[in-house]
Design an enzyme around this catalytic site. Structure first.
Site, short mmCIF file in Angstrom:
data_model
loop_
_atom_site.label_atom_id
_atom_site.label_comp_id
_atom_site.label_asym_id
_atom_site.label_seq_id
_atom_site.Cartn_x
_atom_site.Cartn_y
_atom_site.Cartn_z
N ARG A 1 -38.71 9.96 15.21
CA ARG A 1 -39.04 9.54 13.84
C ARG A 1 -39.72 8.18 13.85
O ARG A 1 -40.51 7.85 12.99
CB ARG A 1 -37.78 9.49 12.99
CG ARG A 1 -38.05 9.68 11.54
CD ARG A 1 -36.86 9.24 10.74
NE ARG A 1 -37.04 7.88 10.29
CZ ARG A 1 -36.11 7.18 9.69
NH1 ARG A 1 -34.92 7.70 9.51
NH2 ARG A 1 -36.34 5.96 9.29
N ARG B 1 -33.97 12.22 15.07
CA ARG B 1 -34.89 13.08 14.34
C ARG B 1 -36.17 13.17 15.15
O ARG B 1 -36.69 12.16 15.61
CB ARG B 1 -35.16 12.45 12.96
CG ARG B 1 -36.11 13.23 12.09
CD ARG B 1 -35.36 14.23 11.23
NE ARG B 1 -36.26 14.96 10.35
CZ ARG B 1 -36.56 14.60 9.10
NH1 ARG B 1 -36.04 13.50 8.59
NH2 ARG B 1 -37.36 15.35 8.36
N GLU C 1 -27.43 22.60 5.21
CA GLU C 1 -27.36 22.58 6.68
C GLU C 1 -26.45 21.41 7.07
O GLU C 1 -26.20 20.52 6.27
CB GLU C 1 -28.74 22.28 7.29
CG GLU C 1 -29.85 23.21 6.90
CD GLU C 1 -31.22 22.56 7.11
OE1 GLU C 1 -31.33 21.60 7.90
OE2 GLU C 1 -32.18 23.01 6.46
N GLU D 1 -33.78 18.07 15.27
CA GLU D 1 -32.94 17.00 15.79
C GLU D 1 -32.87 17.09 17.32
O GLU D 1 -32.60 18.17 17.86
CB GLU D 1 -31.54 17.14 15.19
CG GLU D 1 -30.74 15.88 15.19
CD GLU D 1 -31.02 14.99 13.97
OE1 GLU D 1 -31.81 15.37 13.09
OE2 GLU D 1 -30.43 13.89 13.93
N LYS E 1 -25.77 17.87 8.71
CA LYS E 1 -26.58 16.69 9.02
C LYS E 1 -26.17 16.21 10.40
O LYS E 1 -25.08 15.72 10.60
CB LYS E 1 -26.37 15.59 7.99
CG LYS E 1 -27.20 14.38 8.36
CD LYS E 1 -27.20 13.30 7.34
CE LYS E 1 -28.16 12.18 7.72
NZ LYS E 1 -28.48 12.03 9.14
#
Lengths: 553, 338
Positions: free
Chosen positions: A267, A252, A245, A295, A247
């Site tokens: 995150r 996140r 995938e 994301e 990045k």
């Protein structure tokens, strides 16, 4: 030496309350070995009062009490007490590189080494209570406590007051020590202490009980993190066993819907639901009992936009209509952790992905996007695709083993990030400032410039990338070649050339150069280059044109 | 004309035609103490304290040396000169210079606490005082020596209980001998790195009383070093030479250990704030005790210390010198000791 067998250093003598906590922080801050830190934490968890243990878990997982006093006030109270001019305090601060420590060092040493005898919880409760008190009350509290503490305690107390509490121990280490102390798996602990809980009202037993984890509807799962792939990609084995995938360069996040409520966690375990009203609509479109990993990223028509646009949204309370139109925030999801109220983390990735795709399609809203899979048949294909990452506003690729479970924390083996090489530019150092923490009293924070005709234009700061030895050499250069004597910044002779690496570039009207860099750092010291061989402002502008400013849509 | 000028070779006394701690070779050099940033090679003549002479001989080789005791007036071209204890390291002296009823004192490096080895610092009345400022900020205040010594001993006992060797990092001249005194009450054999052992021998031959020690050589059996006490110079820290002590714990003895960032940067297990320089209060009390009207401030936090004195109503100016460094990594010492 027999009779001396039970002699321990002062730092190992049994202590209680705040003093024990101050010693824990001192040990964690200075010990050089992970095992020593784990031991110190373990001992603390085995001996400290339950209430203090809860606060330690909170503090070391980023749940700090609100700042009850500004640094400016603390400095005022301190200089009044020690009768030093403010400029002297500032000189000391620039040398020490830490406000809490500067104050602790400047206050007169107390005769009693006994310390205060109060508990950590007591102080933190007072701190919360005094948040709304008037200035005189807060001053009284702070100054009185300073005067009855020893130096270590003052340092830790000031750290609690100023809010910043980074003291050389990761959340992961705290979790490991706690897991050992209560005899549970670290991954279980990581999950139980996550989410929305208040250390002032939560007991140690409640926090770690299985029951609590099921009644907190917001509770996120610990994120699975990847290491950078340093070896050749072919060392991963068969290409078809892996999923690739992009990045993304966003935040996140974890998107959860339970009990008809929607939660978005970053995150860093910050609850961000309110910050992104774009997600509200998903509450009605997603079923209960789901947790998605993905994301947080601005995008239009499924196309991600530069990170700089997301930055304009972070920390802003009022969002304009224009922002919502031009840079709406989407959630690019790539994993499914919970489905139908069940923990799916141990199912293989392919299975989770298939269910995720169905879920996202059913929701059918632009705010919820699937992070697309990249199709390839050989590693060579993928190497070629990775080169185009920047055209997609991606930082590179993610490689995930198709059979992998969703693990806890940073683990080697099944997930890899494979970032593209950074941009680089050669620049000359023009300003230097003393650093913080372990770089205290060393000039380690630099400002760099590129050429613009005969002039130099500053364009970025960078703090990292040199070895300790190189920092020491640059420090010596700065001390010999600087103009000012006071204050934090030294203008230095433009002589030392460095290669600056960075991940992205955006237009900026706050910087003289007109550009802002993402993650700038020093990649190497170009001792082979002279200042007249550095890059130019024009070079930066070219980069900006190529990679910085794709128009929306 | 000033009695002492700040020239590009060092502190110069024009009527006496001599230099104090010059950093370039000169005809006549008066040396405050034997650290390599103050005692440099190449001069034609050196004047220093009796106890400094053998150290200069060990470090600079054979030269034209003359030595003197404290308080003994010497006349150089009509300038009256005398040495006075500075308390920094063995033999360290302040230099008093008198001419036409004007008195200047050059402090060299000094500390105000008596370490029992270096001679007790003695304030000398003067018109102009030239002081160091290595630790010239109020964040630098030292604990009493005995408290630090006791911390060191407790740390050693703790390491012993863990079956670890205690490696104490200290400068070979000055600090190492203080550390030896600090651990003498433990009544144990202390093992020395070669560089510190050489200095130890030079000091013994100069007539100093020091505890018995053992030199570490490639033949020293590893079993003897287990759980033992070792003193090594900063240049040895982090080198393969340390491997023989595994498992061990490292403790650095230096004033810079006052700030935790420095302890973390050095990546050591323990930092003992033990300095051979005056702390903030020591500097202030020394300046006051001289009764000087003018204070020149050299190496250290000279800008801040001098500004502070001015604001307190005492005329002061800072002076750029090439001193400083023996508390940090000193390249010359490292080469010498390698």
């Amino acid at each position: 030496m027999q009779e001396n067998d039970d002699i321990l250093p002062i730092t190992a003598l049994p202590q209680t309350g705040f003093k024990a906590f101050a010693m824990l922080v001192t040990t964690l801050g200075t010990s050089t070995k992970t095992n020593d830190k784990l031991d110190a934490l373990g001992k603390y968890f085995n001996t400290a009062p339950a209430k203090d243990r809860v606060w330690v878990i909170a503090l070391f997982s980023g749940r700090r009490p609100k700042r009850m006093v500004s640094s400016t006030l603390l400095v005022q109270w301190c200089v009044a007490l020690i009768q030093q001019p403010v400029w002297m305090f500032e000189e000391c601060y620039h040398t020490v590189g830490d406000l809490a420590e500067t104050i602790a060092l400047l206050l007169p040493e107390t005769d009693t080494l006994e310390g205060s005898g109060k508990s950590l919880a007591w102080y933190l409760e007072q701190v919360s209570r005094l948040e709304k008190a008037d200035e005189a009350d807060r001053k009284l509290f702070v100054v009185n406590n300073w005067l009855e503490m020893n130096r270590e305690e003052r340092f830790v107390f000031n750290k609690l007051l100023t809010g910043g509490f980074r003291i050389g121990v990761s959340q992961k280490m705290m979790v490991n020590a706690l897991a050992k102390s209560v005899e549970l798996e670290p991954s279980v602990i990581a999950h139980r202490i996550s989410g929305n809980w208040n250390p002032a009202t939560t007991s140690f037993e409640e926090l770690l009980s299985e029951h609590a984890a099921t009644t907190d509807y917001s509770k996120p799962y610990p994120f699975y993190l990847a290491y950078q792939l340093e070896d050749d990609v072919s060392t991963l084995g068969e290409p078809h066993e892996w999923q690739a995938e992009w990045k993304w360069d966003g935040i996140r996040g974890q998107l959860i819907k339970r009990n008809d409520q929607l939660f978005v966690w970053s995150r860093g375990e910050e609850l961000m639901t309110e910050k992104f009203p774009e997600y509200e609509v998903l509450r009605d479109l997603l079923p209960n009992g789901v947790a998605l990993d993905g994301e947080i990223i601005p995008a239009v028509g499924g196309q991600p936009l530069p990170f700089a646009l997301l930055q304009t949204r972070i920390g802003r309370k009022n969002i304009t209509k224009k922002q919502l139109q031009e840079a709406p925030i989407c959630f690019f999801c790539y994993d499914l952790l919970e489905y139908n109220h069940e923990d799916w983390r141990n199912n293989p990735l392919t299975e989770r992905r298939a269910q995720l795709e169905e879920l996202v399609t059913k929701a059918g809203h632009t705010a919820l996007q699937l992070s697309p899979l990249i199709f390839y048949s050989t590693w060579d294909d993928l190497i070629e695709i990775r080169r185009q990452s920047r055209d997609y506003y991606a930082e590179g690729l993610m490689l995930k083993r198709k059979s992998s479970a969703y693990q806890v924390g940073r683990k080697v083996g099944d997930w890899w990030k494979w970032k593209v090489d950074p941009f680089t530019i050669d620049a000359v150092m023009i300003y230097a400032q003393k650093g913080h923490g372990r770089r205290s009293n060393l000039y380690t924070d630099y400002t760099f410039a590129v050429k613009d005709g005969d002039k130099l234009v500053s364009f970025t700061k960078a703090y990292s990338g040199l070895t300790d030895k190189e920092f020491a050499q640059v420090d010596a250069f700065v001390k010999r070649n600087s103009l000012e004597k006071f204050g934090p910044v030294r203008t230095v002779k433009p002589e030392l050339v460095f290669e600056i690496a960075f991940e992205g570039i955006a237009a900026s009207n706050r910087h003289k150069s007109g550009v802002a860099l993402r993650f700038p750092r020093i990649s190497r010291w170009r001792k082979d280059k002279k200042p007249d061989e550095i890059n130019t402002l024009e070079d930066l502008q070219k980069m900006l044109l190529l990679y910085g400013q794709k128009t929306v849509g | 004309m000033a009695l002492i000028e700040f020239s590009n070779r060092g502190l110069y006394c024009p009527p006496g035609d001599f230099y104090i701690d010059p950093w370039k070779p000169v005809n006549k050099a008066v040396i405050t103490h034997a650290h390599s940033d103050h005692a440099r090679p190449g001069s034609a003549y050196y004047l220093c304290h009796h106890l400094t002479k053998p150290l200069l001989q060990a470090r600079l080789g054979d030269n034209n040396y003359e030595s003197s005791g404290w308080h003994e007036p010497i006349s150089i071209n009509g300038v009256k000169l005398s040495l006075h204890p500075a308390g920094h390291i063995i033999g360290s002296s302040q230099v008093r210079v008198e001419y036409n009823n004007e008195v200047w004192v050059v402090s060299g490096d000094y500390k105000t606490e008596n370490d029992g080895i270096s001679g007790a610092f003695e304030p000398v009345k003067c018109h102009v005082f030239i002081t160091e400022s290595t630790f010239g900020l109020p964040i630098y205040t030292w604990k009493k020596q005995e408290a630090i010594y006791s911390d060191i001993r407790q740390w050693i006992m703790y390491n012993k209980a863990q079956k670890k060797t205690s490696v104490l990092i200290a400068y070979s001249l000055g600090k190492a001998q203080r550390v030896l005194n600090a651990i003498a009450p433990l009544n144990e054999t202390v093992y020395l790195h070669g560089a510190i052992y050489n200095m130890h021998q030079a000091l013994l031959s100069a007539g100093l009383q020091l505890p018995a020690v053992e030199r570490i050589t490639p033949d020293t059996p590893k079993e003897k070093l287990r759980s033992a006490i070792v003193i090594a110079p900063p240049s040895a820290d982090g080198t393969p030479w340390m491997k023989r002590f595994n498992p061990y714990s490292v403790g650095v003895c230096s004033g810079w250990m006052q700030v935790r960032g420095n302890v973390r940067r050095r990546n050591v297990d323990a930092g003992f704030v033990l300095s051979d320089h005056a702390d903030w209060n020591g500097l202030l009390s020394a300046v006051k005790a001289t009764g000087a009207e003018k204070v020149y401030v050299t190496h250290g936090f000279q800008s801040a210390f001098s500004r502070y004195l001015n604001e307190q109503g005492l005329w002061s100016a800072e002076v750029k010198t090439e001193y400083g460094g023996e508390e940090e990594t000193d390249e010359t010492i490292i080469k010498e000791e390698a």
